[in-house]
Design a protein around this motif. Structure first.
Motif, PDB file in Angstrom:
ATOM      1  N   ILE A  39      67.929 -30.296 -50.821  1.00  0.00           N
ATOM      2  CA  ILE A  39      69.073 -30.286 -51.732  1.00  0.00           C
ATOM      3  C   ILE A  39      68.707 -30.994 -53.041  1.00  0.00           C
ATOM      4  O   ILE A  39      69.016 -30.507 -54.131  1.00  0.00           O
ATOM      5  N   ALA A  40      68.035 -32.134 -52.950  1.00  0.00           N
ATOM      6  CA  ALA A  40      67.624 -32.880 -54.143  1.00  0.00           C
ATOM      7  C   ALA A  40      66.647 -32.057 -54.973  1.00  0.00           C
ATOM      8  O   ALA A  40      66.714 -32.052 -56.212  1.00  0.00           O
ATOM      9  N   TYR A  41      65.740 -31.356 -54.312  1.00  0.00           N
ATOM     10  CA  TYR A  41      64.759 -30.520 -55.009  1.00  0.00           C
ATOM     11  C   TYR A  41      65.458 -29.384 -55.749  1.00  0.00           C
ATOM     12  O   TYR A  41      65.157 -29.108 -56.916  1.00  0.00           O
ATOM     13  N   GLU A  42      66.402 -28.724 -55.090  1.00  0.00           N
ATOM     14  CA  GLU A  42      67.151 -27.636 -55.721  1.00  0.00           C
ATOM     15  C   GLU A  42      67.974 -28.158 -56.903  1.00  0.00           C
ATOM     16  O   GLU A  42      68.084 -27.497 -57.933  1.00  0.00           O
ATOM     17  N   LYS A  43      68.536 -29.360 -56.753  1.00  0.00           N
ATOM     18  CA  LYS A  43      69.307 -29.972 -57.833  1.00  0.00           C
ATOM     19  C   LYS A  43      68.402 -30.245 -59.035  1.00  0.00           C
ATOM     20  O   LYS A  43      68.781 -29.985 -60.174  1.00  0.00           O
ATOM     21  N   ARG A  44      67.204 -30.755 -58.794  1.00  0.00           N
ATOM     22  CA  ARG A  44      66.254 -31.051 -59.871  1.00  0.00           C
ATOM     23  C   ARG A  44      65.870 -29.774 -60.609  1.00  0.00           C
ATOM     24  O   ARG A  44      65.803 -29.746 -61.840  1.00  0.00           O
ATOM     25  N   ILE A  45      65.656 -28.683 -59.871  1.00  0.00           N
ATOM     26  CA  ILE A  45      65.324 -27.403 -60.498  1.00  0.00           C
ATOM     27  C   ILE A  45      66.464 -26.957 -61.412  1.00  0.00           C
ATOM     28  O   ILE A  45      66.228 -26.507 -62.534  1.00  0.00           O
ATOM     29  N   GLN A  46      67.699 -27.106 -60.954  1.00  0.00           N
ATOM     30  CA  GLN A  46      68.848 -26.722 -61.775  1.00  0.00           C
ATOM     31  C   GLN A  46      68.955 -27.592 -63.022  1.00  0.00           C
ATOM     32  O   GLN A  46      69.278 -27.105 -64.106  1.00  0.00           O
ATOM     33  N   GLU A  47      68.674 -28.890 -62.893  1.00  0.00           N
ATOM     34  CA  GLU A  47      68.722 -29.798 -64.045  1.00  0.00           C
ATOM     35  C   GLU A  47      67.680 -29.417 -65.086  1.00  0.00           C
ATOM     36  O   GLU A  47      67.937 -29.487 -66.295  1.00  0.00           O
ATOM     37  N   ILE A  48      66.494 -28.994 -64.648  1.00  0.00           N
ATOM     38  CA  ILE A  48      65.448 -28.541 -65.567  1.00  0.00           C
ATOM     39  C   ILE A  48      65.889 -27.253 -66.255  1.00  0.00           C
ATOM     40  O   ILE A  48      65.704 -27.074 -67.467  1.00  0.00           O
ATOM     41  N   LYS A  49      66.486 -26.338 -65.495  1.00  0.00           N
ATOM     42  CA  LYS A  49      66.999 -25.087 -66.072  1.00  0.00           C
ATOM     43  C   LYS A  49      68.087 -25.364 -67.099  1.00  0.00           C
ATOM     44  O   LYS A  49      68.175 -24.686 -68.126  1.00  0.00           O
ATOM     45  N   ASP A 108      79.860 -33.296 -67.593  1.00  0.00           N
ATOM     46  CA  ASP A 108      79.735 -33.013 -66.153  1.00  0.00           C
ATOM     47  C   ASP A 108      78.572 -32.086 -65.812  1.00  0.00           C
ATOM     48  O   ASP A 108      78.588 -31.414 -64.773  1.00  0.00           O
ATOM     49  N   LYS A 109      77.571 -32.030 -66.663  1.00  0.00           N
ATOM     50  CA  LYS A 109      76.383 -31.219 -66.399  1.00  0.00           C
ATOM     51  C   LYS A 109      75.164 -32.131 -66.487  1.00  0.00           C
ATOM     52  O   LYS A 109      75.037 -32.926 -67.418  1.00  0.00           O
ATOM     53  N   ALA A 110      74.268 -32.023 -65.494  1.00  0.00           N
ATOM     54  CA  ALA A 110      73.094 -32.907 -65.423  1.00  0.00           C
ATOM     55  C   ALA A 110      71.861 -32.220 -66.006  1.00  0.00           C
ATOM     56  O   ALA A 110      71.696 -31.008 -65.887  1.00  0.00           O
ATOM     57  N   TYR A 111      70.996 -33.039 -66.615  1.00  0.00           N
ATOM     58  CA  TYR A 111      69.771 -32.549 -67.255  1.00  0.00           C
ATOM     59  C   TYR A 111      68.604 -33.432 -66.830  1.00  0.00           C
ATOM     60  O   TYR A 111      68.766 -34.627 -66.607  1.00  0.00           O
ATOM     61  N   TYR A 112      67.431 -32.812 -66.759  1.00  0.00           N
ATOM     62  CA  TYR A 112      66.214 -33.562 -66.397  1.00  0.00           C
ATOM     63  C   TYR A 112      65.055 -33.024 -67.217  1.00  0.00           C
ATOM     64  O   TYR A 112      64.850 -31.815 -67.327  1.00  0.00           O
ATOM     65  N   GLN A 113      64.314 -33.953 -67.784  1.00  0.00           N
ATOM     66  CA  GLN A 113      63.141 -33.589 -68.578  1.00  0.00           C
ATOM     67  C   GLN A 113      62.033 -34.576 -68.248  1.00  0.00           C
ATOM     68  O   GLN A 113      62.285 -35.753 -68.024  1.00  0.00           O
ATOM     69  N   GLU A 114      60.819 -34.083 -68.236  1.00  0.00           N
ATOM     70  CA  GLU A 114      59.672 -34.911 -67.900  1.00  0.00           C
ATOM     71  C   GLU A 114      58.639 -34.797 -69.009  1.00  0.00           C
ATOM     72  O   GLU A 114      58.343 -33.701 -69.487  1.00  0.00           O
ATOM     73  N   LEU A 115      58.103 -35.940 -69.414  1.00  0.00           N
ATOM     74  CA  LEU A 115      57.075 -36.004 -70.454  1.00  0.00           C
ATOM     75  C   LEU A 115      55.914 -36.855 -69.956  1.00  0.00           C
ATOM     76  O   LEU A 115      56.091 -37.677 -69.065  1.00  0.00           O
TER      77      LEU A 115
END
Length: 125
Positions: free
Chosen positions: A25-35, A114-121
């Motif tokens: 579930i956490a992995y799928e959530k992270r993918i959605q945040e990247i999208k 209410d929308k989450a975002y994730y970015q990696e550098l």
């Protein structure tokens, strides 16, 4: 040969984590945040201000973003540093004086409306 088969059949294998469902579930959530970041069309930009300071520039519409900027050290988790997002004019200055030189993974986790975002550098200090 028979003893090898018996020995192998007596071994306990743990191929799946005990909490694999939560990890999935956490992995799928992270993918959605990247999208979500990709759908914005703009990412957080990082600029080196000096040898000891970086500027994180958020998109103009993200002035009310809340979250964290984490400097993650893959070789030593004890060196990790987390900074809460506190934007001033759309950017945040972070001093890296106390961080050890070398390669760092910067994980930016933020939320807006209410929308989450994730970015990696990846940064080298």
């Amino acid at each position: 040969m028979l003893s090898a088969v018996i020995f192998a059949s007596m071994q306990t294998l743990h191929l799946v984590s005990e909490d694999y469902y939560q990890e999935e579930i956490a992995y799928e959530k992270r993918i959605q945040e990247i999208k979500n970041v990709q759908e914005l069309g703009e990412e957080v930009e990082v600029e080196k201000i000096s040898e000891s300071e970086f500027s994180f520039l958020f998109p103009p519409y993200a002035q009310e973003a809340i979250g964290v900027i984490q400097f993650y050290r893959p070789s030593d988790a004890g060196l990790d540093q987390t900074f809460p997002i506190k934007l001033a004019d759309g950017k945040q200055l972070i001093s890296v004086d106390e961080l050890v030189g070398g390669n760092w993974q910067v994980q930016i986790r933020w939320a807006l409306d209410d929308k989450a975002y994730y970015q990696e550098l990846h940064l080298s200090l």
